[in-house]
Design a protein around this motif. Structure first.
Motif, mmCIF file in Angstrom:
data_model
loop_
_atom_site.group_PDB
_atom_site.id
_atom_site.type_symbol
_atom_site.label_atom_id
_atom_site.label_comp_id
_atom_site.label_asym_id
_atom_site.label_seq_id
_atom_site.Cartn_x
_atom_site.Cartn_y
_atom_site.Cartn_z
ATOM 1 N N MET A 1 0.837 -1.184 0.000
ATOM 2 C CA MET A 1 0.000 0.000 0.000
ATOM 3 C C MET A 1 0.882 1.248 0.000
ATOM 4 S SD MET A 1 -2.931 -1.360 2.506
ATOM 5 C CE MET A 1 -3.717 -2.895 2.109
ATOM 6 N N HIS A 2 0.851 2.024 1.095
ATOM 7 C CA HIS A 2 1.720 3.203 1.024
ATOM 8 C C HIS A 2 3.174 2.787 1.181
ATOM 9 C CE1 HIS A 2 3.229 7.182 1.340
ATOM 10 N NE2 HIS A 2 3.728 6.947 2.513
ATOM 11 N N ASP A 3 4.063 3.524 0.539
ATOM 12 C CA ASP A 3 5.446 3.084 0.457
ATOM 13 C C ASP A 3 6.158 3.043 1.798
ATOM 14 O OD1 ASP A 3 5.268 5.856 0.469
ATOM 15 O OD2 ASP A 3 7.186 6.123 -0.515
ATOM 16 N N GLU A 4 5.924 3.994 2.697
ATOM 17 C CA GLU A 4 6.667 4.002 3.952
ATOM 18 C C GLU A 4 6.105 2.996 4.946
ATOM 19 O OE1 GLU A 4 8.564 8.457 4.199
ATOM 20 O OE2 GLU A 4 7.095 7.807 5.656
ATOM 21 N N HIS A 5 4.809 2.687 4.844
ATOM 22 C CA HIS A 5 4.214 1.834 5.844
ATOM 23 C C HIS A 5 4.090 0.395 5.361
ATOM 24 C CE1 HIS A 5 3.549 5.733 7.326
ATOM 25 N NE2 HIS A 5 2.550 5.995 6.541
ATOM 26 N N LEU A 6 3.882 0.229 4.098
ATOM 27 C CA LEU A 6 3.713 -1.117 3.579
ATOM 28 C C LEU A 6 4.823 -1.463 2.617
ATOM 29 C CD1 LEU A 6 -0.105 -1.207 2.993
ATOM 30 C CD2 LEU A 6 1.186 -1.531 5.067
ATOM 31 N N ALA A 7 5.799 -0.616 2.510
ATOM 32 C CA ALA A 7 6.900 -0.910 1.599
ATOM 33 C C ALA A 7 8.210 -0.528 2.264
ATOM 34 C CB ALA A 7 6.705 -0.161 0.284
ATOM 35 N N HIS A 8 8.695 0.682 2.012
ATOM 36 C CA HIS A 8 10.014 1.054 2.507
ATOM 37 C C HIS A 8 9.953 1.356 3.992
ATOM 38 C CE1 HIS A 8 11.109 1.140 -1.619
ATOM 39 N NE2 HIS A 8 10.232 2.058 -1.877
ATOM 40 N N PRO A 9 10.925 0.916 4.765
ATOM 41 C CA PRO A 9 10.920 1.171 6.194
ATOM 42 C C PRO A 9 11.027 2.651 6.494
ATOM 43 C CG PRO A 9 13.040 0.290 5.511
ATOM 44 C CD PRO A 9 12.138 0.196 4.329
ATOM 45 N N ALA A 10 10.423 3.029 7.609
ATOM 46 C CA ALA A 10 10.435 4.435 7.987
ATOM 47 C C ALA A 10 11.855 4.910 8.255
ATOM 48 C CB ALA A 10 9.586 4.623 9.244
ATOM 49 N N THR A 11 12.069 6.152 7.912
ATOM 50 C CA THR A 11 13.339 6.853 8.089
ATOM 51 C C THR A 11 14.474 6.244 7.277
ATOM 52 O OG1 THR A 11 14.156 5.594 9.986
ATOM 53 C CG2 THR A 11 12.671 7.426 10.465
ATOM 54 N N ALA A 12 14.143 5.414 6.290
ATOM 55 C CA ALA A 12 15.207 4.860 5.452
ATOM 56 C C ALA A 12 15.786 5.960 4.581
ATOM 57 C CB ALA A 12 14.659 3.740 4.575
ATOM 58 N N ASN A 73 14.439 -4.003 7.708
ATOM 59 C CA ASN A 73 15.358 -3.097 8.395
ATOM 60 C C ASN A 73 14.755 -2.464 9.641
ATOM 61 O OD1 ASN A 73 17.384 -3.539 6.499
ATOM 62 N ND2 ASN A 73 16.620 -1.916 5.155
ATOM 63 N N PHE A 74 13.546 -2.891 10.012
ATOM 64 C CA PHE A 74 12.936 -2.301 11.211
ATOM 65 C C PHE A 74 13.697 -2.770 12.445
ATOM 66 C CE2 PHE A 74 10.103 -2.124 14.810
ATOM 67 C CZ PHE A 74 9.612 -0.832 14.711
ATOM 68 N N ARG A 80 12.115 5.072 13.622
ATOM 69 C CA ARG A 80 11.195 4.082 13.072
ATOM 70 C C ARG A 80 9.975 3.890 13.970
ATOM 71 N NH1 ARG A 80 16.198 2.035 10.890
ATOM 72 N NH2 ARG A 80 15.977 1.850 8.623
ATOM 73 N N LEU A 81 10.164 3.967 15.273
ATOM 74 C CA LEU A 81 9.026 3.883 16.181
ATOM 75 C C LEU A 81 8.096 5.079 15.994
ATOM 76 C CD1 LEU A 81 10.713 2.614 19.466
ATOM 77 C CD2 LEU A 81 9.166 1.340 17.972
ATOM 78 N N ARG A 82 8.684 6.244 15.769
ATOM 79 C CA ARG A 82 7.863 7.437 15.534
ATOM 80 C C ARG A 82 7.018 7.266 14.280
ATOM 81 N NH1 ARG A 82 11.631 10.823 15.699
ATOM 82 N NH2 ARG A 82 12.044 11.066 13.470
ATOM 83 N N TRP A 132 2.984 -6.831 13.740
ATOM 84 C CA TRP A 132 4.011 -7.584 13.006
ATOM 85 C C TRP A 132 5.330 -6.827 12.974
ATOM 86 C CZ3 TRP A 132 0.179 -8.234 8.392
ATOM 87 C CH2 TRP A 132 -0.753 -9.229 8.706
ATOM 88 N N ARG A 133 5.248 -5.543 12.698
ATOM 89 C CA ARG A 133 6.488 -4.781 12.575
ATOM 90 C C ARG A 133 7.203 -4.663 13.915
ATOM 91 N NH1 ARG A 133 6.432 -0.100 8.344
ATOM 92 N NH2 ARG A 133 6.506 -1.961 7.048
#
Length: 352
Positions: A1-12, A73-74, A80-82, A132-133
């Motif tokens: 779905m959205h790239d940061e939440h369902l694709a690329h890890p946050a703050t990557a 990478n989480f 990433r928690l933010r 899951w994350r």
């Protein structure tokens, strides 16, 4: 779905997007919307029911596998928690509340309570992805993560006492797909995109559709929702683990075929892959509203022409909901920054 939440890890770190994954996410969200649009048409058509079963066998597993792959990478770092809170918790609270008030009207249940512990309609996925994350570091340290996750899913089907809180049945029963995604590497996706696999994908889907047509009167589609235990589905307890493992195997084959057919090049819909969380969260209002507005009332809607029209309308609507104007308008509730709510990461300040 959205790239940061369902694709690329946050703050990557910023990197060039792979059009293959954006294409896969867009096509999968179209199937989600079309599947929801078909649901009221199933009672009068075995063919629609067969298509519905086929789609439900792989569209959410495909989303979840990709989500797991991009969660590798989480590491529970502050950044990433933010993003986990702003990208999943906040949208969950907003849309859980919005769907409760909306369905009070569409379902004519004026006293339906707002309950953040009992996800309504499609908001369960935000809860599941959050859980899951958070557990990603644990699964990355387990010696045989996929078999262990599958065992957890199988045991969940034996446990009706889990109840509806946070839709934990779904969280646990869909868990193996996420854990599988965590274990995948780029070469695994290259394997399913080989020419030989692409040539096999079409016949496999055709065979699966025939099988689904045969299964329609013999199996409840609820097995593919993964939201109930075997006992709650009126089946003997032993059938829960059997159906879970069988569904896992079938779903993985279909996910592989789906990914094999996804274009790897940039297409007209590639850019929409970055906005599929918007399409996911918003299309439910249209589906729920269509029922209340009587769109499924006319007899012709329950025939082949109606099924085709529902398919086209659902695909068009969810496509529009993934576009940049919609994302800009609703970014403050789907992707809020909320910098004021968090302390500054001191390690980040030192690095800066």
């Amino acid at each position: 779905m959205h790239d940061e939440h369902l694709a690329h890890p946050a703050t990557a770190a910023p990197r060039e997007r792979d059009p293959f994954f954006d294409n896969a996410k867009y096509l999968a969200i179209v199937l989600v919307a079309v599947g929801h649009a078909w649901e009221p048409l199933r009672a009068g058509s075995r063919s629609v029911s067969a298509l519905y079963l086929l789609v439900y066998a792989f569209h959410m597993p495909a989303f979840i596998v990709v989500s797991g792959y991009f969660s590798r990478n989480f590491d529970a770092s502050p950044g990433r928690l933010r993003r986990l809170v702003t990208g999943l918790v906040v949208p969950y609270v907003v849309f859980e509340t919005a769907y409760t008030f909306f369905t009070r009207w569409t379902d004519r249940v004026p006293d339906r309570p707002v309950s953040l512990l009992d996800p309504l309609y499609l908001t369960w996925f935000l809860v599941a992805l959050f859980v899951w994350r958070l557990t990603t570091p644990l699964w990355q340290r387990v010696r045989h993560p996929v078999p262990v996750a599958l065992a957890v899913a199988m045991l969940a089907t034996l446990t009706p006492s889990i109840g509806d809180d946070l839709d934990l049945q779904r969280v646990l029963q869909f868990l193996p797909y996420f854990v599988l995604g965590l274990t995948l590497k780029p070469e695994h996706f290259r394997l399913v995109r080989r020419r030989a696999v692409r040539l096999l994908a079409g016949p496999v889907f055709a065979g699966a559709l025939v099988a689904a047509y045969w299964v329609v009167p013999r199996m409840s589609a609820a097995w593919l929702y993964h939201r109930d235990s075997a006992q709650e589905l009126g089946a003997p307890a032993w059938s829960g683990p059997v159906m879970t493992s069988a569904a896992f195997g079938c779903s993985l084959v279909l996910v592989g075929c789906f990914l094999a057919l996804v274009p790897g090049r940039r297409t007209w819909f590639t850019a929409l892959g970055a906005g599929t969380l918007y399409g996911y969260l918003l299309h439910g209002f249209l589906v729920q509203g269509a029922r209340s507005w009587g769109w499924y009332g006319p007899a012709w809607v329950h025939g082949p022409l109606g099924a085709a029209a529902a398919t086209l309308l659902a695909a068009t609507a969810v496509t529009a909901l993934c576009t940049p104007p919609v994302r800009r308008a609703l970014r403050y509730v789907v992707e809020p920054e909320l910098r004021w709510a968090f302390r500054r990461d001191p390690t980040r300040a030192v690095r800066a």
